[in-house]
Design a protein around this motif. Structure first.
Motif, PDB file in Angstrom:
ATOM      1  N   ASP A 228       0.823  -1.216   0.000  1.00  0.00           N
ATOM      2  CA  ASP A 228       0.000   0.000   0.000  1.00  0.00           C
ATOM      3  C   ASP A 228       0.856   1.264   0.000  1.00  0.00           C
ATOM      4  O   ASP A 228       0.458   2.282  -0.573  1.00  0.00           O
ATOM      5  CB  ASP A 228      -0.906   0.015   1.230  1.00  0.00           C
ATOM      6  CG  ASP A 228      -1.906  -1.130   1.236  1.00  0.00           C
ATOM      7  OD1 ASP A 228      -2.128  -1.732   0.169  1.00  0.00           O
ATOM      8  OD2 ASP A 228      -2.440  -1.437   2.321  1.00  0.00           O
ATOM      9  N   LEU A 229       2.023   1.203   0.630  1.00  0.00           N
ATOM     10  CA  LEU A 229       2.865   2.391   0.758  1.00  0.00           C
ATOM     11  C   LEU A 229       3.747   2.616  -0.450  1.00  0.00           C
ATOM     12  O   LEU A 229       3.937   3.762  -0.895  1.00  0.00           O
ATOM     13  CB  LEU A 229       3.746   2.270   2.004  1.00  0.00           C
ATOM     14  CG  LEU A 229       4.702   3.435   2.302  1.00  0.00           C
ATOM     15  CD1 LEU A 229       3.924   4.715   2.597  1.00  0.00           C
ATOM     16  CD2 LEU A 229       5.622   3.089   3.474  1.00  0.00           C
ATOM     17  N   ALA A 230       4.301   1.523  -1.009  1.00  0.00           N
ATOM     18  CA  ALA A 230       5.313   1.683  -2.061  1.00  0.00           C
ATOM     19  C   ALA A 230       5.117   0.742  -3.246  1.00  0.00           C
ATOM     20  O   ALA A 230       5.981   0.700  -4.126  1.00  0.00           O
ATOM     21  CB  ALA A 230       6.708   1.462  -1.455  1.00  0.00           C
ATOM     22  N   ALA A 281       8.322   8.031  11.429  1.00  0.00           N
ATOM     23  CA  ALA A 281       8.754   8.294  10.053  1.00  0.00           C
ATOM     24  C   ALA A 281       7.900   7.506   9.054  1.00  0.00           C
ATOM     25  O   ALA A 281       7.518   8.030   7.999  1.00  0.00           O
ATOM     26  CB  ALA A 281      10.226   7.924   9.899  1.00  0.00           C
ATOM     27  N   PHE A 282       7.574   6.243   9.377  1.00  0.00           N
ATOM     28  CA  PHE A 282       6.706   5.459   8.501  1.00  0.00           C
ATOM     29  C   PHE A 282       5.322   6.101   8.391  1.00  0.00           C
ATOM     30  O   PHE A 282       4.728   6.131   7.306  1.00  0.00           O
ATOM     31  CB  PHE A 282       6.561   4.029   9.032  1.00  0.00           C
ATOM     32  CG  PHE A 282       7.667   3.101   8.620  1.00  0.00           C
ATOM     33  CD1 PHE A 282       8.130   3.073   7.322  1.00  0.00           C
ATOM     34  CD2 PHE A 282       8.241   2.247   9.538  1.00  0.00           C
ATOM     35  CE1 PHE A 282       9.141   2.228   6.931  1.00  0.00           C
ATOM     36  CE2 PHE A 282       9.259   1.381   9.170  1.00  0.00           C
ATOM     37  CZ  PHE A 282       9.717   1.373   7.862  1.00  0.00           C
ATOM     38  N   THR A 283       4.822   6.587   9.510  1.00  0.00           N
ATOM     39  CA  THR A 283       3.509   7.239   9.497  1.00  0.00           C
ATOM     40  C   THR A 283       3.540   8.488   8.622  1.00  0.00           C
ATOM     41  O   THR A 283       2.602   8.755   7.849  1.00  0.00           O
ATOM     42  CB  THR A 283       3.089   7.607  10.931  1.00  0.00           C
ATOM     43  OG1 THR A 283       3.038   6.414  11.729  1.00  0.00           O
ATOM     44  CG2 THR A 283       1.721   8.267  10.937  1.00  0.00           C
ATOM     45  N   ALA A 284       4.626   9.273   8.706  1.00  0.00           N
ATOM     46  CA  ALA A 284       4.751  10.471   7.867  1.00  0.00           C
ATOM     47  C   ALA A 284       4.834  10.105   6.386  1.00  0.00           C
ATOM     48  O   ALA A 284       4.285  10.813   5.528  1.00  0.00           O
ATOM     49  CB  ALA A 284       5.987  11.264   8.290  1.00  0.00           C
ATOM     50  N   CYS A 285       5.523   8.998   6.081  1.00  0.00           N
ATOM     51  CA  CYS A 285       5.656   8.565   4.679  1.00  0.00           C
ATOM     52  C   CYS A 285       4.294   8.268   4.051  1.00  0.00           C
ATOM     53  O   CYS A 285       4.119   8.399   2.831  1.00  0.00           O
ATOM     54  CB  CYS A 285       6.535   7.323   4.592  1.00  0.00           C
ATOM     55  SG  CYS A 285       8.291   7.621   4.864  1.00  0.00           S
ATOM     56  N   TRP A 286       3.338   7.874   4.873  1.00  0.00           N
ATOM     57  CA  TRP A 286       2.036   7.508   4.337  1.00  0.00           C
ATOM     58  C   TRP A 286       1.372   8.683   3.618  1.00  0.00           C
ATOM     59  O   TRP A 286       0.625   8.492   2.649  1.00  0.00           O
ATOM     60  CB  TRP A 286       1.140   7.014   5.476  1.00  0.00           C
ATOM     61  CG  TRP A 286      -0.135   6.396   4.984  1.00  0.00           C
ATOM     62  CD1 TRP A 286      -1.364   6.991   4.896  1.00  0.00           C
ATOM     63  CD2 TRP A 286      -0.298   5.067   4.482  1.00  0.00           C
ATOM     64  NE1 TRP A 286      -2.289   6.113   4.389  1.00  0.00           N
ATOM     65  CE2 TRP A 286      -1.663   4.919   4.126  1.00  0.00           C
ATOM     66  CE3 TRP A 286       0.566   3.984   4.321  1.00  0.00           C
ATOM     67  CZ2 TRP A 286      -2.169   3.729   3.606  1.00  0.00           C
ATOM     68  CZ3 TRP A 286       0.059   2.804   3.814  1.00  0.00           C
ATOM     69  CH2 TRP A 286      -1.289   2.679   3.462  1.00  0.00           C
ATOM     70  N   PHE A 287       1.664   9.897   4.055  1.00  0.00           N
ATOM     71  CA  PHE A 287       1.005  11.074   3.498  1.00  0.00           C
ATOM     72  C   PHE A 287       1.650  11.543   2.189  1.00  0.00           C
ATOM     73  O   PHE A 287       1.123  12.467   1.546  1.00  0.00           O
ATOM     74  CB  PHE A 287       1.013  12.209   4.522  1.00  0.00           C
ATOM     75  CG  PHE A 287       0.220  11.886   5.758  1.00  0.00           C
ATOM     76  CD1 PHE A 287      -1.163  11.976   5.767  1.00  0.00           C
ATOM     77  CD2 PHE A 287       0.872  11.449   6.905  1.00  0.00           C
ATOM     78  CE1 PHE A 287      -1.886  11.662   6.908  1.00  0.00           C
ATOM     79  CE2 PHE A 287       0.156  11.138   8.053  1.00  0.00           C
ATOM     80  CZ  PHE A 287      -1.232  11.234   8.054  1.00  0.00           C
ATOM     81  N   VAL A 288       2.767  10.931   1.791  1.00  0.00           N
ATOM     82  CA  VAL A 288       3.410  11.297   0.521  1.00  0.00           C
ATOM     83  C   VAL A 288       3.552  10.067  -0.377  1.00  0.00           C
ATOM     84  O   VAL A 288       4.394  10.036  -1.271  1.00  0.00           O
ATOM     85  CB  VAL A 288       4.797  11.946   0.768  1.00  0.00           C
ATOM     86  CG1 VAL A 288       4.649  13.275   1.458  1.00  0.00           C
ATOM     87  CG2 VAL A 288       5.704  11.016   1.563  1.00  0.00           C
ATOM     88  N   ARG A 289       2.738   9.038  -0.131  1.00  0.00           N
ATOM     89  CA  ARG A 289       2.818   7.813  -0.926  1.00  0.00           C
ATOM     90  C   ARG A 289       2.342   8.085  -2.360  1.00  0.00           C
ATOM     91  O   ARG A 289       1.551   9.024  -2.571  1.00  0.00           O
ATOM     92  CB  ARG A 289       1.996   6.701  -0.274  1.00  0.00           C
ATOM     93  CG  ARG A 289       0.496   6.905  -0.283  1.00  0.00           C
ATOM     94  CD  ARG A 289      -0.198   5.824   0.530  1.00  0.00           C
ATOM     95  NE  ARG A 289      -1.646   5.895   0.384  1.00  0.00           N
ATOM     96  CZ  ARG A 289      -2.434   6.722   1.013  1.00  0.00           C
ATOM     97  NH1 ARG A 289      -1.913   7.595   1.859  1.00  0.00           N
ATOM     98  NH2 ARG A 289      -3.749   6.719   0.806  1.00  0.00           N
ATOM     99  N   PRO A 290       2.819   7.312  -3.340  1.00  0.00           N
ATOM    100  CA  PRO A 290       3.737   6.175  -3.184  1.00  0.00           C
ATOM    101  C   PRO A 290       5.175   6.630  -2.960  1.00  0.00           C
ATOM    102  O   PRO A 290       5.649   7.572  -3.598  1.00  0.00           O
ATOM    103  CB  PRO A 290       3.595   5.433  -4.511  1.00  0.00           C
ATOM    104  CG  PRO A 290       3.226   6.505  -5.501  1.00  0.00           C
ATOM    105  CD  PRO A 290       2.374   7.477  -4.737  1.00  0.00           C
TER     106      PRO A 290
END
Length: 402
Positions: A228-230, A281-290
């Motif tokens: 889902d993230l990448a 950091a993983f949670t923050a990455c979710w908002f700029v996925r993929p």
């Protein structure tokens, strides 16, 4: 090192691979059996819970068996359960076969540690035990990636076929090398559970459960989260498990050294703090996925490293809290670890089903912080009961917050 020691190491490697490899083929199992990914994740839960509950009982029931015979029969059951799983198309039947495989592992793993201790020369017990335990950590670096690749290339059924094949190799190695040993004296279950009556030990064990639970919430559902993230594929996931295994091995060694150098409590603070930062950091990455996979690799390495950094100082703290009941507490620690694995699979599955994979890192960080609070409360209770820190001289600053 004698050949039988490597046979036992390979045996623990086979069992651990069989448990953790579900994370690599979880999505394929869910699709083929027509269940959700959260339901597929419960295959990890049921294996670990059966191990946690079965290990203390199995050690008593099989106490009068010869050690060689015990390992032989348990491995035969393990092989049969895995090869049957490779041909099943029923989710409930697969769940039952996972319980059977877990009970076989629960009978053998504690026996393997006991055999290594009994046959080790004076002054080499630590090294012998470390080698047997190396099969557990080595499974993440080698066994799980291979199982994931096999599942991606030939289907998830082939992964269970591989698990059975590993069991056959372990069985041949054990039969070829392990000397016959007499039965051991059975320790009553009540004696094994006695440390639970001491509140600091009980809180310390609950802290261990929470530590493992937080890590396994992410590991069990790493495939759907990274998809889902990448957009990570099954083939890429295999390489990610290699990275996680190598980083985890390094993190475990560094965490053990930190516990010796800084004291268990400060090492715990660093480990849990690092884990929380990575989850943020993983949670923050979710908002700029993929997010490109290459950008995630450093975070994944740090996550694996700090996840395995935490257990050595946590177990050091538990051993200190237990005092003279240390051996019994360490035996209960094995069950606590697998309760944590099962709890991580169960809670992570509930969150995945209700809110999706995005919430898993934040929830895992909260659970790890709860573990730190439990260990802090255990240390406070021990200080009140005994009048001083039970790890005085080895843990700078006293309690977990010190």
């Amino acid at each position: 090192m004698p050949a039988w020691l490597f046979a036992l190491m390979f045996t623990t490697f086979a069992f651990a691979t069989d448990d953790y490899v579900i994370a690599g083929v979880l999505s394929a199992i869910a699709a083929d059996l027509g269940v959700s990914e959260a339901a597929a994740g419960q295959l990890v839960t049921v294996f670990s819970l059966a191990f946690a509950l079965g290990a203390p009982v199995a050690s008593v029931v099989t106490a009068r068996w010869s050690r060689r015979g015990l390992v032989t029969w348990a491995l035969l059951v393990f092989v049969a359960a895995n090869w049957a799983a490779a041909f099943t198309e029923s989710y409930p039947l697969l769940m039952g076969l996972r319980v059977l495989a877990a009970l076989a592992a629960a009978a053998v793993v504690p026996a393997a540690y006991a055999i290594a201790t009994a046959l080790a020369p004076e002054g080499r017990r630590g090294r012998y035990l470390a080698l047997v335990m190396g099969g557990l950590t080595g499974s993440l670096a080698l066994g799980v990636p291979i199982g994931t690749w096999v599942g991606g290339a030939f289907g998830w059924q082939a992964t269970f076929g591989l698990g059975g094949a590993l069991g056959v190799v372990a069985l041949v190695a054990v039969r070829w090398t392990l000397p016959e040993l007499p039965p051991v004296a059975a320790t009553p279950i009540a004696e094994r559970l006695r440390p639970l009556a001491r509140r600091p030990v009980l809180l310390g064990l609950l802290g261990i459960v929470a530590i493992v639970m937080g890590s396994m919430m992410v590991l069990t559902y790493l495939a759907p989260y990274l998809r889902d993230l990448a957009g990570v594929s099954a083939a890429e996931l295999g390489w990610i498990f290699v990275l996680a295994g190598v980083a985890g091995l390094a993190g475990g060694q560094l965490g053990g050294r930190a516990a010796d150098t800084w004291g268990a409590d400060r090492a715990l603070l660093v480990g849990v703090g690092g884990f929380t930062a990575v989850m943020a950091a993983f949670t923050a990455c979710w908002f700029v996925r993929p997010v490109p996979l290459l950008a995630l690799l450093p975070l994944l390495a740090v996550w694996a490293g700090v996840s395995w950094w935490i257990p050595p100082p946590a177990q050091t703290r538990l051993l200190a809290l237990a005092g003279t009941a240390g051996p019994q507490a360490l035996a209960l620690n094995s069950s606590a670890v697998y309760v944590g694995v099962s709890g991580g699979g169960a809670l992570g599955g509930l969150l995945l089903e209700a809110w999706g994979s995005a919430v898993l890192p934040a929830a895992a960080a909260i659970v790890e912080l709860a573990a730190l609070l439990l260990l802090w409360a255990a240390a406070r209770g021990a200080t009140r009961n005994y009048g001083s820190d039970p790890v005085a001289g080895s843990v700078p600053g006293g309690g977990v917050g010190g």
